[in-house]
Design a protein around this motif. Sequence first.
Motif, PDB file in Angstrom:
ATOM      1  N   GLU A 110      37.490  71.361  64.524  1.00  0.00           N
ATOM      2  CA  GLU A 110      36.526  70.266  64.494  1.00  0.00           C
ATOM      3  C   GLU A 110      37.210  68.913  64.627  1.00  0.00           C
ATOM      4  O   GLU A 110      36.652  67.974  65.199  1.00  0.00           O
ATOM      5  CB  GLU A 110      35.692  70.326  63.211  1.00  0.00           C
ATOM      6  N   ASP A 111      38.429  68.812  64.101  1.00  0.00           N
ATOM      7  CA  ASP A 111      39.197  67.578  64.229  1.00  0.00           C
ATOM      8  C   ASP A 111      39.482  67.279  65.700  1.00  0.00           C
ATOM      9  O   ASP A 111      39.368  66.138  66.152  1.00  0.00           O
ATOM     10  CB  ASP A 111      40.520  67.722  63.462  1.00  0.00           C
ATOM     11  N   VAL A 112      39.883  68.311  66.440  1.00  0.00           N
ATOM     12  CA  VAL A 112      40.217  68.127  67.851  1.00  0.00           C
ATOM     13  C   VAL A 112      38.972  67.755  68.650  1.00  0.00           C
ATOM     14  O   VAL A 112      38.981  66.819  69.460  1.00  0.00           O
ATOM     15  CB  VAL A 112      40.874  69.390  68.431  1.00  0.00           C
ATOM     16  N   VAL A 116      38.572  64.171  70.623  1.00  0.00           N
ATOM     17  CA  VAL A 116      38.335  64.044  72.062  1.00  0.00           C
ATOM     18  C   VAL A 116      37.038  63.288  72.312  1.00  0.00           C
ATOM     19  O   VAL A 116      36.962  62.422  73.201  1.00  0.00           O
ATOM     20  CB  VAL A 116      38.308  65.427  72.732  1.00  0.00           C
ATOM     21  N   ASP A 117      36.010  63.581  71.534  1.00  0.00           N
ATOM     22  CA  ASP A 117      34.746  62.863  71.676  1.00  0.00           C
ATOM     23  C   ASP A 117      34.948  61.361  71.489  1.00  0.00           C
ATOM     24  O   ASP A 117      34.369  60.539  72.217  1.00  0.00           O
ATOM     25  CB  ASP A 117      33.724  63.363  70.650  1.00  0.00           C
ATOM     26  N   GLY A 124      35.156  56.515  78.461  1.00  0.00           N
ATOM     27  CA  GLY A 124      34.092  56.832  79.400  1.00  0.00           C
ATOM     28  C   GLY A 124      34.063  58.236  79.952  1.00  0.00           C
ATOM     29  O   GLY A 124      32.999  58.746  80.277  1.00  0.00           O
ATOM     30  N   ARG A 125      35.226  58.907  80.074  1.00  0.00           N
ATOM     31  CA  ARG A 125      35.239  60.265  80.593  1.00  0.00           C
ATOM     32  C   ARG A 125      36.607  60.905  80.371  1.00  0.00           C
ATOM     33  O   ARG A 125      37.569  60.238  80.010  1.00  0.00           O
ATOM     34  CB  ARG A 125      34.885  60.300  82.078  1.00  0.00           C
ATOM     35  N   LEU A 126      36.669  62.205  80.610  1.00  0.00           N
ATOM     36  CA  LEU A 126      37.912  62.961  80.495  1.00  0.00           C
ATOM     37  C   LEU A 126      38.153  63.679  81.811  1.00  0.00           C
ATOM     38  O   LEU A 126      37.259  64.308  82.349  1.00  0.00           O
ATOM     39  CB  LEU A 126      37.810  63.987  79.359  1.00  0.00           C
ATOM     40  N   ASP A 127      39.372  63.564  82.327  1.00  0.00           N
ATOM     41  CA  ASP A 127      39.712  64.237  83.577  1.00  0.00           C
ATOM     42  C   ASP A 127      40.916  65.159  83.461  1.00  0.00           C
ATOM     43  O   ASP A 127      41.009  66.139  84.190  1.00  0.00           O
ATOM     44  CB  ASP A 127      39.984  63.223  84.683  1.00  0.00           C
ATOM     45  N   VAL A 128      41.855  64.840  82.578  1.00  0.00           N
ATOM     46  CA  VAL A 128      43.040  65.684  82.404  1.00  0.00           C
ATOM     47  C   VAL A 128      43.314  65.847  80.916  1.00  0.00           C
ATOM     48  O   VAL A 128      43.335  64.868  80.175  1.00  0.00           O
ATOM     49  CB  VAL A 128      44.282  65.076  83.081  1.00  0.00           C
ATOM     50  N   MET A 129      43.490  67.086  80.499  1.00  0.00           N
ATOM     51  CA  MET A 129      43.790  67.378  79.097  1.00  0.00           C
ATOM     52  C   MET A 129      45.170  68.014  79.029  1.00  0.00           C
ATOM     53  O   MET A 129      45.411  69.038  79.681  1.00  0.00           O
ATOM     54  CB  MET A 129      42.746  68.351  78.547  1.00  0.00           C
ATOM     55  N   ILE A 130      46.073  67.415  78.270  1.00  0.00           N
ATOM     56  CA  ILE A 130      47.433  67.951  78.159  1.00  0.00           C
ATOM     57  C   ILE A 130      47.683  68.372  76.718  1.00  0.00           C
ATOM     58  O   ILE A 130      47.735  67.544  75.816  1.00  0.00           O
ATOM     59  CB  ILE A 130      48.487  66.935  78.617  1.00  0.00           C
ATOM     60  N   ASN A 131      47.823  69.661  76.510  1.00  0.00           N
ATOM     61  CA  ASN A 131      48.043  70.213  75.167  1.00  0.00           C
ATOM     62  C   ASN A 131      49.535  70.414  74.939  1.00  0.00           C
ATOM     63  O   ASN A 131      50.114  71.359  75.471  1.00  0.00           O
ATOM     64  CB  ASN A 131      47.334  71.566  75.036  1.00  0.00           C
ATOM     65  N   ASN A 132      50.154  69.561  74.169  1.00  0.00           N
ATOM     66  CA  ASN A 132      51.580  69.765  73.903  1.00  0.00           C
ATOM     67  C   ASN A 132      51.974  69.485  72.470  1.00  0.00           C
ATOM     68  O   ASN A 132      53.121  69.210  72.168  1.00  0.00           O
ATOM     69  CB  ASN A 132      52.455  68.974  74.881  1.00  0.00           C
ATOM     70  N   ALA A 133      51.031  69.605  71.537  1.00  0.00           N
ATOM     71  CA  ALA A 133      51.410  69.497  70.127  1.00  0.00           C
ATOM     72  C   ALA A 133      52.027  70.806  69.684  1.00  0.00           C
ATOM     73  O   ALA A 133      51.614  71.871  70.120  1.00  0.00           O
ATOM     74  CB  ALA A 133      50.189  69.190  69.273  1.00  0.00           C
ATOM     75  N   GLY A 134      53.001  70.730  68.812  1.00  0.00           N
ATOM     76  CA  GLY A 134      53.586  71.982  68.360  1.00  0.00           C
ATOM     77  C   GLY A 134      54.674  71.817  67.326  1.00  0.00           C
ATOM     78  O   GLY A 134      55.150  70.713  67.071  1.00  0.00           O
ATOM     79  N   LEU A 135      55.057  72.923  66.748  1.00  0.00           N
ATOM     80  CA  LEU A 135      56.137  73.003  65.775  1.00  0.00           C
ATOM     81  C   LEU A 135      57.115  74.063  66.256  1.00  0.00           C
ATOM     82  O   LEU A 135      56.704  75.059  66.845  1.00  0.00           O
ATOM     83  CB  LEU A 135      55.584  73.379  64.399  1.00  0.00           C
ATOM     84  N   GLY A 136      58.412  73.839  65.983  1.00  0.00           N
ATOM     85  CA  GLY A 136      59.402  74.765  66.519  1.00  0.00           C
ATOM     86  C   GLY A 136      60.446  75.197  65.520  1.00  0.00           C
ATOM     87  O   GLY A 136      61.581  74.712  65.550  1.00  0.00           O
ATOM     88  N   PRO A 137      60.116  76.113  64.620  1.00  0.00           N
ATOM     89  CA  PRO A 137      61.117  76.563  63.653  1.00  0.00           C
ATOM     90  C   PRO A 137      62.094  77.567  64.250  1.00  0.00           C
ATOM     91  O   PRO A 137      61.738  78.343  65.128  1.00  0.00           O
ATOM     92  CB  PRO A 137      60.273  77.246  62.578  1.00  0.00           C
ATOM     93  N   HIS A 170      33.587  68.409  78.035  1.00  0.00           N
ATOM     94  CA  HIS A 170      33.353  67.189  78.809  1.00  0.00           C
ATOM     95  C   HIS A 170      33.447  67.437  80.310  1.00  0.00           C
ATOM     96  O   HIS A 170      32.713  66.808  81.081  1.00  0.00           O
ATOM     97  CB  HIS A 170      34.330  66.103  78.363  1.00  0.00           C
ATOM     98  N   PHE A 171      34.322  68.338  80.727  1.00  0.00           N
ATOM     99  CA  PHE A 171      34.416  68.642  82.153  1.00  0.00           C
ATOM    100  C   PHE A 171      33.093  69.193  82.693  1.00  0.00           C
ATOM    101  O   PHE A 171      32.692  68.909  83.823  1.00  0.00           O
ATOM    102  CB  PHE A 171      35.525  69.663  82.418  1.00  0.00           C
TER     103      PHE A 171
END
Length: 308
Positions: A110-112, A116-117, A124-137, A170-171
């Motif tokens: 729900e946070d995400v 984005v909303d 005004g709009r969304l055209d490209v979504m880049i998902n690169n959050a992460g953790l690396g143990p 949104h797309f």
Amino acid sequence: MAGRRRQRWRLPVTTLAATTTLDQGRKLPRAEDAHAWVVSESAGRGPCVDRFTWSSQANEACRTATPLAKDGFAIGCMDVNQDTAQACADEIVAQGGKALAVRVDVAQREDVLKGVDEVVAHFGRLDVMINNAGLGPTTPIEDITPEIYRKVFDVNVGGTYWGIQAAVKHFKARKPAKKGDVIGKIISASSQAGQVGNPDLAVYGATKFAIRGITQTAAMDLAALGITVNAYCPGIVRTPMMEGIAQKVADQNGKSLEWGLEQWAKTVLLGRISEPEDVAASVSYLAGPDSDYMTGQAIIIDGGMVFN
């Protein structure tokens, strides 16, 4: 925890989400028309158990976002730490770009969606979504705990799922004018460790293999909507955290930081580890119109470590 190896952390991967307005000629947008959204995962995720600490790569997320801003993207900077998100936005604005800071925990669906909303409402709009959050143990097999497993998968894999869902919402408000037109792009961060197994990276590597699978499946599911889905796979990137690791190796051998970095570079055919700008250039390509006829792929930017 006596007798057990101390938990170490590999470079976490941040999340960048970008939105751009693409005109009928498929050119990069004018600055006043372009919009982008950036998410990064910083420290401060709450209580942690012994040997389980979180690291930030928000600086690298911002270095990924900056070239996009120069391409004409307006950037939405999203981080679990509001101050970190704001610092990234301020840096982009100081360089003449447009940016908005939003606090989001990518492990929370729900946070995400809400984040984005908020960005779309602002730009005004969304055209490209880049998902690169992460953790690396770094996790030797015998040291993996349920908490490590859940936290890393919630951020790396869950964050990718929720980012895709938020983007598709949104797309779908737009339809391609004709078959083959691209109306939206989803780009996710995998890794060289998502291409081949790496020692002590059973959890991190598993999430990055998962992201490649999600990318292929989402590409199949979303193509008819005019949405392309791709991933990128960095190798060893020179970041403050990487420099810290290399410095420890150097100190143990009475050598310099550059000597320490060279030890890692020995595994790279091109003879050097990657700079964040190397990865950012690939993200810019995937976000731009030159990659329109590409979907379901995971491009490797590692200087020659993995060959498929």
